[in-house]
Every structure is written in structure tokens, then in C-alpha cells.
Design a protein around this motif. Structure first.
Motif: not given
Lengths: 246, 330
Positions: B43, B52-53, B133-134, B137-140, B142-143, B145
Motif C-alpha cells: 500500500a 485528500k484525506a 488512521e490512514f 494514499t488514504g488507505r486505513p 486498521h483492518f 477501520f
């Protein structure tokens, strides 16, 4: 009442499938500009066809449907027939749909998409969560608070990236109500893959996979193949990255 | 029919910026959670644009840091000021000194301690913020999340993992026809599960009452397993010992005086705010001594009856504290 063989007969499907795969296209590394990338036009770039056989589906009891009376008419095209009052899925059709679904999953994983696993029901929830953890993706097997997709900024208190692909290992909350996330994903144009049993409505799901969604064996099987597809996609991504860096 | 539809979607997707951009280089940016380490994680990308996040998060984090910096500065100034008022050295003025000073300068009769005036470091006063929490790339991270309560549901997941593990272990022991060790069995008495508020603090998350109940049910299920002592470490992290724990099995031993009479003295006997220490000798003639008086020390008949009710020997008591009736209770 479901009595006769489905309208969409296998003999109409098989020639089409054979035509598609008999051309013996080898997985090719397409060069886009300077960088290597997975070919979206290739029918099976990640070789997900070989992750399972129809016999594996049979052994995982994917062919068991519900009783005839609970049939949703929209599922009749995927059904082989019935035995002792229970509907039986046509596993040749299921296999094709599952392969399509695995292909899209691998492509999404290859492009670093966020993949979210869904399943309602205490019996199988842990299997799904474990699979998500093992392949570095996400799971939601709990009560669905409304608005997680449609009102995400309020729900998480900040701008949040939504999943790119939702995989539903069952699509019903209980025997009657469909999971709200299916509707919400459709609203937000998020692609969905859903295992649909004979009593489900496949209409809102982008890639339906007709099959048994109740037995732990079946859920374990789905988790295994989807996990493998995701890992294949990620592996390929790593490989291409390393080669592109050189 | 189906095939056509799906390929169209792929082609559409390939036109999206995100899908195109994502074929690029990797970085080995620090990954703290071991959850994602377990999986093949691809990731962390060096995307040209930060999501953006992440942008929004970085902006808020910067604002929060500035606010905390200001608050910290004000606290330090206030502390020095207080130390000067109290005539102490500001360099060695501790939090305990601050509390004492505040209590002295702003005496409060309010019952609720939280409502009384206080002065504490801003880290304690303002609620802790969750870290991002991410990733970029905005990928959290925690699985779980997207459930909205990732830490709590991860805890439930861990409990189920423990239960499955113990069940497997039990099966293997049954095959060898071994039995669990009764000496090691976990006892539920003397401990209680973390209360809802403490658990919320521990997990940095709000937990509904329904969820808290399912946590208790899951923990009790885990503890009731025959080999639960194998998961003792995990279980005890969510338990706290009861402070007023009495070990009934620990009965003090008898002592013997020169004449061979058995006697026992119990110190620190408490009954409400009356205190005393009591000596009973046996065999004896029924001689009662209370604060160097005899049984007439108590004026009511009821108190006297209570003293001699189970007496079989001599009694010697020194009692202090309010209320004669209370002293009888010794």
C-alpha cells in the motif's frame, strides 16, 4: 414454482467460454509509456482460473441452494435443478462468474484498491475477518451503521477514502433483508462482488457469484480463493515495481 | 452478456486518474502496526499527490499542535506564578505542590472531586486525539477501520482467536487423554472485568452498552474453558483485582500461655469507627474484661447479651471509638 431447467442453458454458454479462452493468449506484459502494467484487456492476466476447479466448488458445497419455495426469480438462470425440494446451483456457471470476480479482485489489488469484505452472521464472521487480516485488506462483519459510505465525512469525523471494491460473502442480514451496504455501494458507484444464494436478489451487485452462502466450508473456500487472488495482484504489483525501478 | 458488462467496467475504471496514477514506485515508509506487517503490503506508494484525506488530516494536526503548544506555554507561566505566590522555588514546583496550592487558595466544599478547581498539564485536560488512521494514499491502517470501532472489534476478534486456540489445544490434549491441571484453573472470584469507562479509556473509543455486554459475554466464555489458564496473560489484562479481597482460608493460629491455656488476640478489630483488640482465652471461667471494667461497662442488656452470646472462656477487650453499642460488635 421452479420446476424446469433454467432458461440460460450451459450449452449456450460453453461455446462462448471456449472461444474466449481457446485462443491461448499468454499473459503479456504491456508497456504503457515506460512503465509496465497489468493488461486490463487480457482475459486472465493473474491466472486466477487455476485457483480452483469445479470439483473444489462441489467439495466446498457451493452447489447447495435453499428450498424451492424461497427462490428469488432473478436467480433462476443460475440454477441447475432441484433435488428433494432443495435447489442446486449449476457449478459450471458459478465457476465462470467466480473467475470473473477473482479477476477483478486481483486487478483491484494490483492497483492498490481498498477491498472491503462483508459478512453478516456470527458463525462465519471470524473466518472472514481473519482472511481480510491475512491479505492486508479490510473487513466489516458487524452491525452496519447507516451512512458509512453515504455520509462518511460525518461518520469518521474527517475526509475518508472509501473502499474501491466490496466483497459480500453473504448479501442478506437475515433471511429477508438485504445488507444496506449493497444499496449504499451502488449509490456511491463502488464496485461489488456478492455471493448470492437462491433467495437473494443479485440485481444491485456488480459481479454476482451464484452459490451457497451459509456453510462455513463454503465461506472458507471463498475466503481462500479471494485471498489468493488479492495476494497474486499484490505480488505482481511488487514485481512490476521492482522491475520499473531498475 | 455478463462478460461484456464486466470488461466495460474495467475499461471505464482504467480511465480514472486514480487507477492510472497508482502504477508507480514504492517506499518503505514506517509502518507501525503489526497487523499490516503480517500481510503482503504494497500500500505504501510514493504517489505524486497526497490523498485528500491525508491533506485534511495534516491541516487539522497542525492546528491541534499549535493549540497544545499555546496551552502548554500558558500552563508553565501559570505554574511559575503560583510558585511565586506560595513562596516556593518555581523550578522544583511539582504537580503535588500545585494541587496543594490550589486547594489552599480556592477551598471548595463541592462533593464531586472533578467539579473542584484544578490546574493540570494540558495533555491531561484536553482529550487525546487519535493519530492519523490512514497513510498517504488514504488507505486505513486498521483492518476493521470501516466498522467505526476498530479497536473494540479487534478485541472481540482477539478473544475469538484465543477461544479457537484453546479449543484446538483441548482437542490435542484429549487425543493424548490428558486432563487440565485443576491447580492452575482460573478463579473468577476476587477479580472483576474492567468497567465500561475503563475499557473505553484503554481502547480510546466509545463503547455502547450492548457492545460492552458482548465483551463481557465473550470474556466469560473464554474464562470458562477448561484450559483458560493458558490464556491467563490475555485475560488478566482485562481484569482488575477487588481491593477488599479476604482470604477466608487464612485462619490465625492459636497460641498457648504459661499455664497451657489456648488464647488468641485479634488486633485492629473494626466496627464502624470503633476500634479495638480482643483476646479470648480458653478454657476459662467466663471472666469478661472490657477496658479494665467488667461486663457492666455496657449499660444495656442487649449489649451484654451480645458480648457473652458465644463466649466460652475469658474475654479481654480494649476498645475505643464512638458509641458503646458499636464497641459491642467486636
Amino acid at each position: 414454482m421452479m420446476a424446469s431447467r433454467p432458461i440460460l442453458h450451459l450449452r449456450y454458454i460453453l461455446p462462448r467460454i471456449n472461444l474466449k479462452y481457446s485462443t491461448a493468449i499468454q499473459p503479456s506484459e504491456v508497456i504503457e509509456g515506460k512503465q509496465e502494467t497489468a493488461d486490463l484487456k487480457h482475459p486472465d492476466y493473474f491466472n486466477v482460473r487455476n485457483l480452483f476447479t469445479v470439483n473444489d466448488l462441489f467439495e466446498a458445497r457451493v452447489h447447495y441452494g435453499h428450498k424451492i419455495g424461497s427462490l428469488d426469480e432473478r436467480m433462476s438462470q443460475y440454477i441447475y435443478g432441484n433435488r428433494l425440494g432443495h435447489l442446486i446451483f449449476d457449478l459450471d456457471i458459478t465457476a465462470e462468474y467466480l473467475r470473473q470476480a477473482l479477476n477483478i479482485t486481483a486487478h483491484t489489488a494490483y492497483r492498490d484498491g481498498v477491498i472491503l469484505f462483508f459478512l453478516r452472521g456470527a458463525q462465519n464472521a471470524h473466518i472472514v475477518e481473519k482472511a481480510a487480516l491475512e491479505c492486508g485488506e479490510f473487513a466489516h462483519t458487524r452491525f452496519w451503521r447507516g451512512g458509512i459510505f453515504t455520509n462518511a465525512n460525518k461518520q469518521f469525523g474527517e475526509a475518508t477514502r472509501l473502499p474501491d471494491l466490496c466483497i459480500f460473502f453473504n448479501t442478506l442480514n437475515n433471511v429477508l433483508i438485504q445488507h444496506t451496504a449493497i444499496r449504499d455501494a451502488a449509490k456511491m458507484a463502488i464496485a461489488t462482488i456478492g455471493v448470492v444464494d437462491t433467495n437473494c436478489n443479485p440485481n444491485l451487485i456488480t459481479y454476482p457469484v451464484p452459490g451457497n452462502d451459509d456453510s462455513p466450508v463454503a465461506i472458507q473456500f471463498y475466503c481462500k480463493v479471494f485471498k489468493s487472488a488479492i495476494l497474486l495482484g499484490k505480488e505482481k504489483r511488487k514485481e512490476h515495481h521492482n522491475r520499473n525501478k531498475q | 452478456m455478463m462478460t461484456k458488462k464486466s470488461w466495460n467496467v474495467i475499461e471505464l475504471l482504467s480511465k480514472y486518474k486514480f487507477w492510472r496514477n497508482s502504477v508507480c514506485t514504492f517506499s518503505s515508509s514506517g509502518e507501525d502496526s503489526n497487523i499490516t506487517k503480517q500481510a503482503v503490503n504494497v500500500a505504501q506508494l510514493e504517489t505524486k499527490e497526497v490523498g485528500k484525506a491525508m491533506k485534511a488530516y495534516l491541516e487539522r494536526a497542525r492546528e491541534h499542535d499549535e493549540f497544545m503548544k499555546q496551552q502548554n506555554y500558558e500552563f508553565q507561566v501559570g505554574k511559575r506564578h503560583l510558585a511565586n505566590m506560595m513562596g516556593e522555588d518555581p523550578e522544583t514546583f511539582t504537580q503535588q505542590d500545585i494541587d496543594n496550592a490550589i486547594e489552599y487558595l480556592f477551598p471548595s466544599g463541592l462533593y464531586e472531586k472533578k467539579a473542584r478547581p484544578h490546574m493540570r498539564p494540558p495533555e491531561e485536560v484536553f482529550p487525546q486525539r487519535k493519530a492519523a488512521e490512514f497513510d498517504e494514499t488514504g488507505r486505513p491502517h486498521h483492518f476493521l477501520f470501516y466498522t467505526g470501532n476498530p479497536n473494540f472489534y479487534k478485541l472481540l476478534y482477539d478473544i475469538v482467536e484465543q477461544i479457537n486456540h484453546l479449543n484446538k489445544y483441548e482437542d490435542s490434549m484429549l487425543r493424548k487423554s490428558n486432563k487440565p491441571d485443576p491447580n492452575l484453573a482460573l478463579h473468577a472470584t476476587g477479580f472483576q472485568w474492567l468497567d465500561q469507562h475503563t475499557l473505553e479509556k484503554k481502547l480510546v473509543e466509545e463503547i455502547s452498552e450492548k457492545n460492552y455486554n458482548s465483551f463481557i459475554n465473550a470474556m466469560e466464555r473464554l474464562q470458562s474453558l477448561p484450559y483458560s489458564y493458558k490464556a491467563k496473560e490475555f485475560i488478566s489484562a482485562y481484569q482488575k483485582p477487588l481491593m477488599s479481597r479476604t482470604d477466608l482460608s487464612d485462619i490465625p493460629k492459636l497460641q498457648y500461655d504459661k499455664e497451657g491455656r489456648a488464647f488468641i488476640t485479634v488486633y485492629e478489630c473494626r466496627r464502624k469507627d470503633a476500634k479495638g483488640y480482643v483476646t479470648i482465652k480458653s478454657p476459662g471461667k467466663g471472666k469478661v474484661t472490657i477496658n479494665n471494667n467488667d461486663i457492666r461497662y455496657f449499660h444495656d442488656v442487649q449489649s451484654r447479651e451480645q458480648v457473652v452470646a458465644y463466649l466460652d472462656g475469658d474475654l479481654n477487650v480494649f476498645a475505643t471509638g464512638a458509641g458503646r453499642a458499636r464497641r459491642v460488635g467486636h
